[in-house]
Design a protein around this motif. Structure first.
Motif, PDB file in Angstrom:
ATOM      1  N   GLU A  58      -7.603  -3.951  10.245  1.00 19.59           N
ATOM      2  CA  GLU A  58      -6.487  -3.096   9.841  1.00 19.59           C
ATOM      3  C   GLU A  58      -5.937  -2.286  10.994  1.00 19.59           C
ATOM      4  O   GLU A  58      -6.623  -2.012  11.981  1.00 19.59           O
ATOM      5  N   HIS A 110       6.127   1.069   4.308  1.00 23.84           N
ATOM      6  CA  HIS A 110       4.797   1.100   3.720  1.00 23.84           C
ATOM      7  C   HIS A 110       3.978  -0.077   4.234  1.00 23.84           C
ATOM      8  O   HIS A 110       4.532  -1.125   4.552  1.00 23.84           O
ATOM      9  N   ASP A 117      -1.790  -4.932   1.943  1.00 25.01           N
ATOM     10  CA  ASP A 117      -3.011  -5.715   2.074  1.00 25.01           C
ATOM     11  C   ASP A 117      -2.619  -7.194   1.974  1.00 25.01           C
ATOM     12  O   ASP A 117      -1.858  -7.571   1.072  1.00 25.01           O
ATOM     13  N   ARG A 177       0.848  -1.193   0.000  1.00 20.44           N
ATOM     14  CA  ARG A 177       0.000   0.000   0.000  1.00 20.44           C
ATOM     15  C   ARG A 177       0.879   1.236   0.000  1.00 20.44           C
ATOM     16  O   ARG A 177       2.045   1.187   0.383  1.00 20.44           O
ATOM     17  N   GLU A 178       0.283   2.373  -0.407  1.00 27.19           N
ATOM     18  CA  GLU A 178       1.019   3.649  -0.405  1.00 27.19           C
ATOM     19  C   GLU A 178       1.163   4.196   1.009  1.00 27.19           C
ATOM     20  O   GLU A 178       2.130   4.879   1.332  1.00 27.19           O
ATOM     21  N   ASP A 179       0.156   3.865   1.875  1.00 24.23           N
ATOM     22  CA  ASP A 179       0.176   4.437   3.233  1.00 24.23           C
ATOM     23  C   ASP A 179       0.833   3.463   4.215  1.00 24.23           C
ATOM     24  O   ASP A 179       1.467   2.493   3.806  1.00 24.23           O
TER      25      ASP A 179
END
Ligand code: ADP
Ligand code: MG
Length: 386
Positions: free
Chosen positions: A77, A113, A116, A60-62
């Motif tokens: 999450e 980073h 998922d 993921r980017e975050d």
């Protein structure tokens, strides 16, 4: 395996609405011999089995880590910088606990980073085949790769154990994770629970035409937890009385002195552990020198020791072992913590069907619940699949 792969790929897409970037897997394990020796700093000899947990992963980017499983309706999450053992609950403590534990082994969680992760498995859950190590080791292998951590497999085993001890809260040793990470096809993982040194030992079951039959009695007697704690306490008391830090330091030649010194029950607990350590060593030597058909007597003796000296068997396990032996198994024993769970039998391939039928018949005659029977093979440890 191919089926599980495509099912993880489609499962990932339907849960997360995008494609997985990679697939990783790790196997469950069975312990061939060496029971209740781990916490006495002795020897165990498990192997990784051909039942695996697969995970699909996409970065993921975050900084959010999101996990979903075919066994659970909802994804869970958490932000990487919020990972602590106390923040984790239920099944997700296994995969997320591994991410936290990687931080304890140097992963800079605050700078990484997220990802998922979607999980599927054909390791039966709670059958003593360590679905827990399979999920931990698959996640550890995947995050080690995508985060570029470069940790070796022995370290990843300690990561999985730390996750299970601290995030899940189960006081387990390192056997399961070692088998799941270090296993190889048709080979066992001989593990010294004191030095944590592990050696891969060829089993030769395939060439000898042997299969390992699992007989899951599906019973779990209520005194299992208390029984485990009291056996551990007896072992500690026995070691203290004998002046050693762990029973691992005693050898069969010390048993006459132990019999003089210890009360009758503690002596029998000690005798199980001391002779079981020796049986693990003898199993490894016998495999090397004589081959797998010669280890049956060691498996049988292990069962007798757990039944009579450690007193952790139960009528269902004894019936499974005795029936399998009587119907032609090379050797058989209960496996795992005791008071229920599964027995294993080493059987010539052509006798798998008649031995299984004999066990089912004996259980029906005794009025016991129908056991689950299946064979396992020694398989490769954790791997990247795609
Ligand atoms: P065992 O390791 O003998 O199968 P454990 O009680 O140690 O039994 O571990 C089982 C637990 O591990 C399950 O209750 C669940 O929380 C978790 N687990 C194992 N496999 C999966 C999976 N595929 N998806 C979600 N959780 C899993
Ligand atoms: Mg487990």
């Amino acid at each position: 395996m191919t089926e599980l792969r495509s099912s993880v790929t489609t499962g990932f897409t339907s849960r997360f609405g995008r494609e997985a970037h990679g697939l990783w897997s790790a196997p469950g394990r069975v312990n061939l011999i060496g029971e209740h020796t781990d916490y006495n700093e002795g020897y165990v000899f498990p192997f990784a089995i051909n039942r695996r947990t697969l995970i699909g992963l996409a970065p993921r980017e975050d900084a959010v880590l999101r996990v979903a499983s075919s066994h659970a309706p909802d994804a869970v999450e958490i932000r990487l910088d919020e990972l602590t053992p106390d923040a984790l609950h239920g099944w997700s403590a296994y995969p997320l606990g591994v991410a936290w534990a990687l931080g304890q082994f140097g992963a800079p969680l605050a700078e990484l980073h997220g990802a998922d992760i979607y999980i599927e498995s054909d390791v039966p859950i709670g059958a003593g085949l360590s679905s827990s190590a399979a999920i931990e080791c698959a996640v550890a292998a995947a995050l080690n790769d995508v985060w570029g951590l470069g940790l070796d497999r022995r370290t990843l085993a300690r990561v999985g154990q730390l996750a299970e001890n601290r995030a899940v809260g189960a006081p387990t040793g390192i056997m399961d994770q070692s088998a799941s990470l270090l296993g190889e096809a048709d080979a066992g993982v001989f593990l010294d629970c004191r030095s944590l040194e592990a050696e891969v030992i060829p089993l030769g079951f395939d060439a000898a035409g042997l299969e390992l039959l699992i007989i899951d009695t599906r019973v779990s007697h209520s005194h299992a937890t208390g029984g485990y704690a009291s056996r551990r306490a007896s072992c500690e008391a026995g070691a203290a009385a004998m002046g050693v830090s762990a029973l691992r330091d005693l050898h069969p030649g010390d048993l006459p002195r132990a019999e003089q010194l210890l009360d009758e029950e503690t002596f029998r607990r000690v005798r199980h552990v001391v002779t079981e350590d020796q049986r693990v060593l003898d199993t490894v030597r016998t495999l090397r020198e004589e081959g797998p058909r010669a280890i049956g007597a060691l498996l049988d003796a292990s069962h007798a020791s757990m039944r009579d000296d450690f007193e952790i068997s139960c009528p269902e396990l004894d019936l499974a072992v005795d029936t399998a032996r009587g119907a032609g198994a090379i050797g058989a024993r209960m496996t795992g913590g005791g008071f229920g769970g599964a027995a294993i039998a080493l059987v010539p391939r052509e006798l798998v069907a008649p031995i299984s039928a004999a066990v089912l018949g004996a259980f029906a005659d005794a009025g016991y619940a129908t056991p689950t029977l299946f064979t396992v093979r020694a398989a490769a440890g954790a791997a990247r699949e795609l």
